[in-house]
Write an enzyme that holds these catalytic residues in place. Structure first.
Site, PDB file in Angstrom:
ATOM      1  N   LYS A   1      -6.396  11.438  -1.938  1.00  0.00           N
ATOM      2  CA  LYS A   1      -6.942  12.299  -2.997  1.00  0.00           C
ATOM      3  C   LYS A   1      -8.445  12.095  -3.157  1.00  0.00           C
ATOM      4  CE  LYS A   1      -4.365  11.024  -6.493  1.00  0.00           C
ATOM      5  NZ  LYS A   1      -3.716   9.861  -5.830  1.00  0.00           N
TER       6      LYS A   1
ATOM      7  N   ARG B   1      -1.910  10.729 -15.649  1.00  0.00           N
ATOM      8  CA  ARG B   1      -0.938   9.886 -14.950  1.00  0.00           C
ATOM      9  C   ARG B   1       0.327   9.695 -15.772  1.00  0.00           C
ATOM     10  NH1 ARG B   1      -5.070   7.170 -11.598  1.00  0.00           N
ATOM     11  NH2 ARG B   1      -4.125   5.787 -10.068  1.00  0.00           N
TER      12      ARG B   1
ATOM     13  N   ARG C   1      -7.150  -0.296   3.786  1.00  0.00           N
ATOM     14  CA  ARG C   1      -8.371  -0.102   2.996  1.00  0.00           C
ATOM     15  C   ARG C   1      -8.802  -1.427   2.371  1.00  0.00           C
ATOM     16  NH1 ARG C   1      -7.755   4.001  -1.884  1.00  0.00           N
ATOM     17  NH2 ARG C   1      -6.618   2.264  -2.796  1.00  0.00           N
TER      18      ARG C   1
ATOM     19  N   ARG D   1     -11.162  -3.710  -2.624  1.00  0.00           N
ATOM     20  CA  ARG D   1     -10.812  -3.262  -3.977  1.00  0.00           C
ATOM     21  C   ARG D   1      -9.939  -4.327  -4.589  1.00  0.00           C
ATOM     22  NH1 ARG D   1      -9.029   2.994  -4.934  1.00  0.00           N
ATOM     23  NH2 ARG D   1      -7.781   2.037  -6.575  1.00  0.00           N
TER      24      ARG D   1
ATOM     25  N   ARG E   1       1.507  -0.215  -8.578  1.00  0.00           N
ATOM     26  CA  ARG E   1       0.914   1.124  -8.715  1.00  0.00           C
ATOM     27  C   ARG E   1       1.861   2.190  -8.193  1.00  0.00           C
ATOM     28  NH1 ARG E   1      -4.161  -0.349  -5.533  1.00  0.00           N
ATOM     29  NH2 ARG E   1      -4.743   1.843  -5.593  1.00  0.00           N
TER      30      ARG E   1
HETATM   31  P1  AMP Z   1      -7.112   4.895  -8.703  1.00  0.00           P
HETATM   32  O1  AMP Z   1      -8.421   4.544  -8.054  1.00  0.00           O
HETATM   33  O2  AMP Z   1      -7.018   6.340  -9.116  1.00  0.00           O
HETATM   34  O3  AMP Z   1      -5.930   4.477  -7.898  1.00  0.00           O
HETATM   35  O4  AMP Z   1      -7.054   4.077 -10.070  1.00  0.00           O
HETATM   36  C1  AMP Z   1      -7.133   2.690 -10.078  1.00  0.00           C
HETATM   37  C2  AMP Z   1      -6.609   2.114 -11.360  1.00  0.00           C
HETATM   38  O5  AMP Z   1      -7.335   2.629 -12.475  1.00  0.00           O
HETATM   39  C3  AMP Z   1      -5.166   2.397 -11.677  1.00  0.00           C
HETATM   40  O6  AMP Z   1      -4.280   1.549 -10.993  1.00  0.00           O
HETATM   41  C4  AMP Z   1      -5.135   2.152 -13.170  1.00  0.00           C
HETATM   42  O7  AMP Z   1      -5.200   0.773 -13.465  1.00  0.00           O
HETATM   43  C5  AMP Z   1      -6.450   2.750 -13.611  1.00  0.00           C
HETATM   44  N1  AMP Z   1      -6.325   4.160 -13.950  1.00  0.00           N
HETATM   45  C6  AMP Z   1      -6.966   5.189 -13.320  1.00  0.00           C
HETATM   46  N2  AMP Z   1      -6.642   6.363 -13.878  1.00  0.00           N
HETATM   47  C7  AMP Z   1      -5.774   6.097 -14.862  1.00  0.00           C
HETATM   48  C8  AMP Z   1      -5.063   6.890 -15.805  1.00  0.00           C
HETATM   49  N3  AMP Z   1      -5.193   8.236 -15.819  1.00  0.00           N
HETATM   50  N4  AMP Z   1      -4.257   6.283 -16.676  1.00  0.00           N
HETATM   51  C9  AMP Z   1      -4.116   4.958 -16.672  1.00  0.00           C
HETATM   52  N5  AMP Z   1      -4.740   4.154 -15.819  1.00  0.00           N
HETATM   53  C10 AMP Z   1      -5.562   4.692 -14.905  1.00  0.00           C
END
Ligand code: AMP
Length: 439
Positions: free
Chosen positions: A14, A89, A128, A134, A145
Site C-alpha cells: 500500500k 483500521r 523489509r 522498522r 499486526r
Molecule cells: P503501518 O505503517 O500502516 O503498518 O502502521 C504502523 C503502526 O502504526 C501500526 O502497527 C499501528 O501501531 C500504528 N497505526 C497506524 N495507523 C493506525 C490506525 N489507523 N489505527 C491505529 N493504529 C495505527
C-alpha cells in the site's frame, strides 16, 4: 480531484502504491504509519505516547488516530483529494471518517482492497526488516499486526463494499502491474472552475463543428475542411488536440459513409448523398473537449437519415444516464438499447472515455453492456459519450493507413459525440452548439 482509500494487510504494498498514486494524480499520500513514525522520530508528545504500542504492533487508540486524520484532511493540500493509507483500521475509525467526509461534502471515489496471503506479507515484512530497520518489523510485532488486521480491519471491506466503489486488487504481482490496474479504476473529478474551462474548450469545438457543417457541401474535400478547422481553432486560441496525437497527421477526423471513425482528411471530395462523420478535439487553457457530428451532404437516403437520427437518439439516451448515483454501465446499456431498438448495431471495439486534462482519461465507456455495473457516477466526472453505430453488422476493419476504421460489411456508419459533465443538476453538455445551426 480524487479521494482514494487503500485497505489491506501489512506487506501488501500500500505504501509503494500510495506514493505512486499521489505522484500521478497530484494529491497527498496520507499514510498514518509514516505520520506516527515521524512523531516517534521527532520525539513529540504524540510520538512518546504511541511508541510502545507501535513497537508491539498494537493499535493506537481510536480517538488519537481520528484527531490526527481530522487535522490532516483539513489541510489545504488535501482539498484536491488524498490517498489515505493506514486509516481507518477499526469500525469506529471508519464511522468517524465517513462523518468527517460528510462534513466537508466529500465522498470516497474508490476503495482499493489489496489482497495478499498472510504468508507472503509476512515474508515481505521480514525482508523489509532486514533493509529498513522498522522497529515494528520484529516477528512478534508482525504477527500481532496481521492478527489485528483480520480482527479489526478486514471487516471494513464489507462496510465499504456496501457504500460505494470497492475494487479488489490482487497484490502479489509486480509493482507496475498493480499500479496500472489502480490507474484504470480512478476517475478524475473536476472542480467547478475546471469544468468551466472545459466548457470554454467545448464552445470552440461546437463552433468548429458548426462552421464545418456550413462548408461540408458536394465538391469540398475533407482536407479543405481540415484546414478550415485548424485555422478556426487556432484563431480562437485553442489547439487541435488530435494533431500529432500518437502521430495522427490532421486536426480533425473526417469519416465518410461506411467509415466509422478516424478518417484522415485528404483528397476525397464530398458527393451528394454522402454522410460524413467529423470528430473535433480542442485543447484550451490546459483542458480538452471532444465532440463529433455526422453531417448529411445534400440529399441522403432514407436509411442514412434514419441512421443519423438513431445515433443522435442513442447519444441522448447515454447522456441522460450521466447522473450522480448512476453506474457507469447504465450509460453503455442505454446507448445499446436505443441503437438496437432501431435495428442498428453498436461497434463494440470502439468506446467512449473520460476526458479533461487529457483527451483519454479513465474510464473507458463501452456502448453496450448490462446496466448497474461499474463505478458509481459522481459530480465532477467528465465523459466523452460517443455511440459509433452501423446500419449493418457490428464488425469493423482497420485500413492500411493504420487509423481509419470502416464497417466490415460496408454498411453506413454514424458517430455522434458530446463531452458531458456530471453535475448536481444532472448532465451538462459542454460541447453543445451555441450559435450557428448545423446542416
Ligand atoms: P503501518 O505503517 O500502516 O503498518 O502502521 C504502523 C503502526 O502504526 C501500526 O502497527 C499501528 O501501531 C500504528 N497505526 C497506524 N495507523 C493506525 C490506525 N489507523 N489505527 C491505529 N493504529 C495505527
Amino acid at each position: 480531484m480524487a479521494d482514494i482509500l487503500l485497505l489491506g494487510p501489512q506487506g501488501a504494498g500500500k505504501g509503494t502504491q500510495g506514493r505512486l498514486i499521489a505522484a500521478e494524480f497530484g494529491i497527498p499520500h496520507v499514510a498514518t504509519g509514516d505520520m506516527l513514525r515521524a512523531a516517534i522520530y521527532a520525539d513529540t508528545e504524540l510520538g512518546r505516547q504511541v511508541k510502545p504500542l507501535y513497537d508491539a504492533g498494537r493499535l493506537v487508540p481510536d480517538d488519537l488516530m481520528i484527531a490526527l486524520i481530522r487535522e490532516r484532511l483539513a489541510a489545504v493540500d488535501a482539498r484536491e483529494g488524498f490517498v489515505l493509507d493506514g486509516f481507518p483500521r477499526t469500525m469506529p475509525q471508519a464511522e468517524a471518517l465517513e462523518e468527517m467526509l460528510r462534513e466537508i461534502g466529500r465522498d470516497l471515489d474508490v476503495v482499493f482492497e489489496f489482497q495478499l496471503a498472510d504468508q507472503v506479507g509476512r515474508e515481505r515484512m521480514l525482508r523489509r526488516a532486514a533493509e529498513e530497520s522498522r522497529t515494528d518489523d520484529t516477528p512478534e510485532a508482525i504477527d500481532e499486526r496481521l492478527r489485528l488486521y483480520h480482527a479489526e480491519t478486514e471487516p471494513l471491506v464489507e462496510y465499504f463494499r456496501t457504500r460505494g466503489n470497492l475494487v479488489g486488487i490482487h497484490a502479489d504481482r509486480p509493482v507496475q502491474e498493480v499500479f496500472r490496474e489502480i490507474q484504470q479504476a480512478v476517475i478524475i473529478r473536476k472542480a467547478p472552475a475546471e469544468i468551466e474551462r472545459m466548457a470554454r474548450a467545448g464552445e470552440v469545438v461546437a463552433d468548429t463543428l458548426a462552421l464545418l457543417g456550413e462548408h461540408a457541401r458536394p465538391g469540398v474535400t475533407t482536407q479543405e475542411l481540415d484546414e478550415l478547422a485548424d485555422e478556426f481553432i487556432r484563431s480562437r486560441g485553442g489547439t487541435p488536440t488530435f494533431k500529432g496525437y500518437r502521430g495522427y497527421p490532421a486536426s480533425i477526423c473526417a469519416s465518410p459513409n461506411e467509415m466509422v471513425v478516424h478518417g484522415i482528411p485528404g483528397l476525397y471530395a464530398l458527393r451528394d448523398g454522402d454522410i460524413l462523420s467529423v470528430d473535433v478535439g480542442v485543447t484550451l487553457d490546459g483542458f480538452v473537449a471532444d465532440s463529433a457530428y455526422t453531417f448529411a451532404i445534400g440529399e441522403v437516403s432514407e436509411e442514412a437519415e434514419r441512421l443519423l437520427e438513431g445515433c443522435q437518439a442513442a447519444l441522448a439516451a447515454g447522456i441522460e444516464q450521466c447522473r450522480v448515483g448512476s453506474r457507469l454501465s447504465d450509460i453503455s446499456h442505454a446507448i445499446q438499447v436505443a441503437t438496437e431498438e432501431q435495428g442498428f448495431s453498436v461497434v463494440r471495439s470502439l468506446v467512449g472515455h473520460g476526458v479533461g486534462r487529457s483527451m483519454h482519461e479513465e474510464p473507458q465507456i463501452p456502448n453496450y453492456g448490462e446496466p448497474g455495473r461499474g463505478p458509481l457516477l459522481a459530480e465532477g466526472m467528465t465523459f466523452a459519450i460517443e455511440p459509433m453505430i452501423t446500419a449493418g453488422g457490428a464488425d469493423v476493419v482497420l485500413h492500411d493507413d493504420e487509423w481509419s476504421i470502416s464497417s466490415a460489411d460496408g454498411s453506413l456508419a454514424a458517430h455522434f459525440e458530446h463531452t458531458v459533465a456530471i453535475t448536481a443538476d444532472g448532465p451538462r453538455i459542454l460541447t453543445a452548439a451555441t450559435t450557428a445551426v448545423r446542416s
